[in-house]
Design a protein around this motif. Structure first.
Motif, PDB file in Angstrom:
ATOM      1  N   CYS A 114     -30.824  12.313 -58.221  1.00  0.00           N
ATOM      2  CA  CYS A 114     -31.132  11.093 -57.484  1.00  0.00           C
ATOM      3  C   CYS A 114     -32.342  10.342 -58.339  1.00  0.00           C
ATOM      4  N   THR A 115     -32.386   9.016 -57.934  1.00  0.00           N
ATOM      5  CA  THR A 115     -33.329   7.917 -58.715  1.00  0.00           C
ATOM      6  C   THR A 115     -34.686   8.456 -58.273  1.00  0.00           C
TER       7      THR A 115
ATOM      8  N   SER B  47     -31.834  14.241 -68.885  1.00  0.00           N
ATOM      9  CA  SER B  47     -31.941  12.857 -68.280  1.00  0.00           C
ATOM     10  C   SER B  47     -33.195  12.751 -67.428  1.00  0.00           C
ATOM     11  N   ALA B  48     -34.264  12.293 -68.642  1.00  0.00           N
ATOM     12  CA  ALA B  48     -35.687  12.287 -67.892  1.00  0.00           C
ATOM     13  C   ALA B  48     -35.767  11.162 -67.060  1.00  0.00           C
ATOM     14  N   ASP B  49     -34.866  10.340 -66.970  1.00  0.00           N
ATOM     15  CA  ASP B  49     -35.212   9.119 -65.935  1.00  0.00           C
ATOM     16  C   ASP B  49     -34.551   9.271 -64.530  1.00  0.00           C
ATOM     17  N   LEU B  50     -34.106  10.418 -64.310  1.00  0.00           N
ATOM     18  CA  LEU B  50     -33.802  10.645 -63.016  1.00  0.00           C
ATOM     19  C   LEU B  50     -34.397  11.923 -62.530  1.00  0.00           C
TER      20      LEU B  50
ATOM     21  N   ARG C 230     -27.980   6.376 -61.445  1.00  0.00           N
ATOM     22  CA  ARG C 230     -28.946   5.478 -62.077  1.00  0.00           C
ATOM     23  C   ARG C 230     -28.968   4.063 -61.164  1.00  0.00           C
ATOM     24  N   LEU C 231     -27.858   3.304 -60.964  1.00  0.00           N
ATOM     25  CA  LEU C 231     -27.838   2.297 -60.422  1.00  0.00           C
ATOM     26  C   LEU C 231     -28.184   2.249 -58.935  1.00  0.00           C
ATOM     27  N   GLY C 232     -28.441   3.445 -58.185  1.00  0.00           N
ATOM     28  CA  GLY C 232     -28.893   3.575 -56.866  1.00  0.00           C
ATOM     29  C   GLY C 232     -27.481   3.563 -56.073  1.00  0.00           C
ATOM     30  N   LEU C 233     -26.371   3.745 -56.509  1.00  0.00           N
ATOM     31  CA  LEU C 233     -25.276   3.626 -55.661  1.00  0.00           C
ATOM     32  C   LEU C 233     -25.105   5.219 -54.823  1.00  0.00           C
ATOM     33  N   GLY C 234     -25.678   6.056 -55.199  1.00  0.00           N
ATOM     34  CA  GLY C 234     -25.941   7.488 -54.547  1.00  0.00           C
ATOM     35  C   GLY C 234     -26.450   8.540 -54.959  1.00  0.00           C
TER      36      GLY C 234
END
Length: 302
Positions: free
Chosen positions: A172-173, A251-254, A235-239
């Protein structure tokens, strides 16, 4: 029975098209049609139903296809053994693979080692289609693949050797309501919009099975057969999405949350149909499998 006619028939049956079969065999389409008609005359049956849209196997055609495939494989194996004795291993390895990081590192290393040791062998690598591992299993059954890497459940007539087992984590984000947690229960996710693989893909099967076993249903809003695209959509927040634990550090951004209690898990296996393998496929198995191991006669699926 003419082996060339059998080869043409198997190619048409596999491609479901005279045009594609002619391209694959480097023949004129009229030559392909003539060979099939001659085989049908030899056998006294109709093997293929021809329409303007598609070529379909008749009942005699469906009965002949696995036998013809076995005959051609046996002939190819005999030729390969003779050639190998004189010149070294030749031929082709038709291997179904998984996308990117889903293929275990030891198997990727085995492919590199095999190619280095047997440079005269052509490696024909096929990624799964929209049906995921089910596509590979169908090709193992019809003989168009020698071996395949599958994320597996059970399937009659398939032998497999488990290469790796992995659990999934929830991606998730950082701004998601669950992002600050270190774990989550399946019951907490039933209202989340999920981005997931289509039915037929092994990881999708494992997650669906875990939810069914818990008596739960989830909401899938996007289906995609590429893991990197799935992560981009997260990442786009779609789910949210379930991804392999082995990818959680890439994936350090998640944020990645482990699943508490009966986390979905899946097995990655090297699979083959229950019929004799050719010399090239047998040699690759020797390279790919740990010493002393053989294909376990277990049923494999997608």
């Amino acid at each position: 029975m003419d082996l060339r006619k059998l080869d043409v028939f198997v190619t048409v049956a596999t491609e479901r098209s005279f045009t594609r079969a002619a391209e694959r065999l480097h023949l004129a389409q009229s030559g392909v049609s003539t060979a099939v008609r001659a085989l049908e005359r030899d056998l006294g049956v109709t093997l293929l139903d021809r329409t303007t849209q598609r070529v379909e196997l008749t009942e005699p055609g469906r009965a002949l296809l696995p036998e013809a495939t076995r005959i051609l494989a046996a002939v190819a194996s005999a030729r390969a053994v003779v050639t190998q004795a004189e010149q070294g291993l030749r031929g082709s390895l038709r291997l179904g693979i998984l996308y990117g990081d889903l293929t275990p590192a030891p198997l990727r290393a085995a492919l590199a080692a095999f190619h280095a040791e047997h440079p005269l062998v052509e490696l024909v690598l096929t990624a799964p289609g929209t049906g995921g591992s089910l596509d590979h299993l169908a090709r193992l059954h019809d003989g168009s693949l020698d071996l395949a890497v599958v994320i597996a459940d059970t399937e009659p007539g398939i032998q497999r050797h488990v290469l790796a087992t992995d659990e999934v984590v929830l991606a998730c984000t950082p701004g998601h309501a669950l992002a600050g947690r270190d774990g989550v229960e399946l019951a907490e996710l039933i209202h989340e919009p999920f981005i997931d693989f289509p039915p037929g893909w092994g990881m999708r099967w494992a997650v669906d099975h875990a939810f069914r076993a818990a008596g739960l249903r989830r909401r899938i809003t996007v289906q995609m057969n590429d893991l990197s695209t799935i992560l981009d959509l997260v990442r786009l927040g779609l789910g949210v999405a379930f991804v392999p634990t082995s990818l959680a550090n890439d994936s350090a951004d998640l944020r990645f949350l482990r699943v508490r209690n009966d986390a979905p898990s899946y097995e990655i296996a090297l699979a083959a149909a229950e019929r004799p393998l050719g010399a090239v496929a047998r040699r690759f198995l020797h390279t790919a499998l740990p010493a002393g191991h053989h294909l376990a006669q277990r049923a494999a699926g997608a």
